[in-house]
Enzyme design. Structure first.
Site, short mmCIF file in Angstrom:
data_model
loop_
_atom_site.label_atom_id
_atom_site.label_comp_id
_atom_site.label_asym_id
_atom_site.label_seq_id
_atom_site.Cartn_x
_atom_site.Cartn_y
_atom_site.Cartn_z
N CYS A 7 0.85 -1.20 0.00
CA CYS A 7 0.00 0.00 0.00
C CYS A 7 0.88 1.25 0.00
CB CYS A 7 -0.93 0.01 1.21
SG CYS A 7 -2.38 -1.06 1.05
N ASP A 30 10.94 -6.48 -8.63
CA ASP A 30 11.17 -7.06 -7.30
C ASP A 30 12.56 -6.67 -6.80
OD1 ASP A 30 9.73 -9.69 -5.69
OD2 ASP A 30 11.80 -9.18 -5.18
N HIS A 98 -0.50 -8.46 0.78
CA HIS A 98 -1.25 -7.58 -0.12
C HIS A 98 -1.23 -8.33 -1.44
CE1 HIS A 98 -1.96 -3.27 -1.86
NE2 HIS A 98 -1.94 -4.10 -2.91
N HIS A 100 -0.68 -9.94 -4.76
CA HIS A 100 0.28 -9.57 -5.80
C HIS A 100 0.63 -10.78 -6.64
CE1 HIS A 100 2.70 -10.74 -2.26
NE2 HIS A 100 3.60 -11.20 -3.12
N HIS A 102 3.69 -12.35 -9.16
CA HIS A 102 5.08 -12.31 -9.63
C HIS A 102 5.10 -12.66 -11.11
CE1 HIS A 102 6.95 -12.68 -5.47
NE2 HIS A 102 5.73 -13.17 -5.22
P1 AMP Z 1 5.79 -12.85 -1.52
O1 AMP Z 1 6.96 -13.51 -0.80
O2 AMP Z 1 5.10 -13.71 -2.51
O3 AMP Z 1 4.86 -12.22 -0.50
O4 AMP Z 1 6.43 -11.70 -2.38
C1 AMP Z 1 6.87 -10.50 -1.83
C2 AMP Z 1 7.96 -9.99 -2.73
O5 AMP Z 1 8.16 -8.62 -2.44
C3 AMP Z 1 9.33 -10.68 -2.53
O6 AMP Z 1 9.73 -11.29 -3.75
C4 AMP Z 1 10.26 -9.53 -2.13
O7 AMP Z 1 11.55 -9.63 -2.69
C5 AMP Z 1 9.50 -8.31 -2.66
N1 AMP Z 1 9.77 -7.05 -2.01
C6 AMP Z 1 9.83 -6.80 -0.67
N2 AMP Z 1 10.03 -5.50 -0.45
C7 AMP Z 1 10.12 -4.90 -1.67
C8 AMP Z 1 10.33 -3.55 -2.11
N3 AMP Z 1 10.48 -2.54 -1.25
N4 AMP Z 1 10.36 -3.32 -3.44
C9 AMP Z 1 10.21 -4.32 -4.33
N5 AMP Z 1 9.99 -5.61 -3.97
C10 AMP Z 1 9.94 -5.89 -2.67
ZN ZN Z 2 -1.78 -3.25 1.14
#
Ligand code: AMP
Ligand code: ZN
Length: 114
Positions: A7, A30, A98, A100, A102
């Protein structure tokens, strides 16, 4: 959601390496890429924590995300193919609650999980 990382990224409060944005969806690289191309696609609104919370009332955001995924794949030149993953819950490896998706591409994934 007040304390949600994505968010805050959607609101511009935390910077991101943005690759696509429209009224409903944001896509950004990412921070810890697991493939040569690793892009996250999120609904800007905190419509759901994960796929487990998708209902008839909020499923339109999933369609918006997949419309964005097709545009990102085109813009990134992912002609050889790409994978879309959504982790739902801790056992699946979800770390940010949240919804998302990939996008992974740029290497051969044909011999791995699914
Ligand atoms: P998940 O583990 O499926 O919840 O994916 C979360 C993803 O967010 C992971 O692949 C992290 O590397 C990525 N992530 C965490 N913080 C950030 C950030 N500030 N900017 C970009 N990606 C992020
Ligand atoms: Zn959120």
């Amino acid at each position: 959601m007040n304390d949600c990382l994505f968010c805050k990224i959607a609101a511009g409060e935390i910077p991101s390496n943005k690759v696509y944005e429209d009224a409903d969806v944001l896509a950004f690289r990412d921070i810890n890429p697991q493939a040569p191309v690793h892009i996250l696609v999120i609904p800007k609104a905190h419509a759901a924590d994960s796929a487990a919370q998708i209902t008839a009332g909020n499923s339109a955001v999933v369609a918006r995300c997949f419309e964005a995924i097709a545009k990102v794949a085109e813009a990134e030149g992912l002609k050889d193919g790409f994978r879309v993953i959504t982790n739902s819950g801790a056992a699946a490896g979800q770390t940010v609650p949240h919804l998302h998706f990939h996008i992974l591409a740029g290497c051969d994934m044909s011999d791995r999980l699914v």
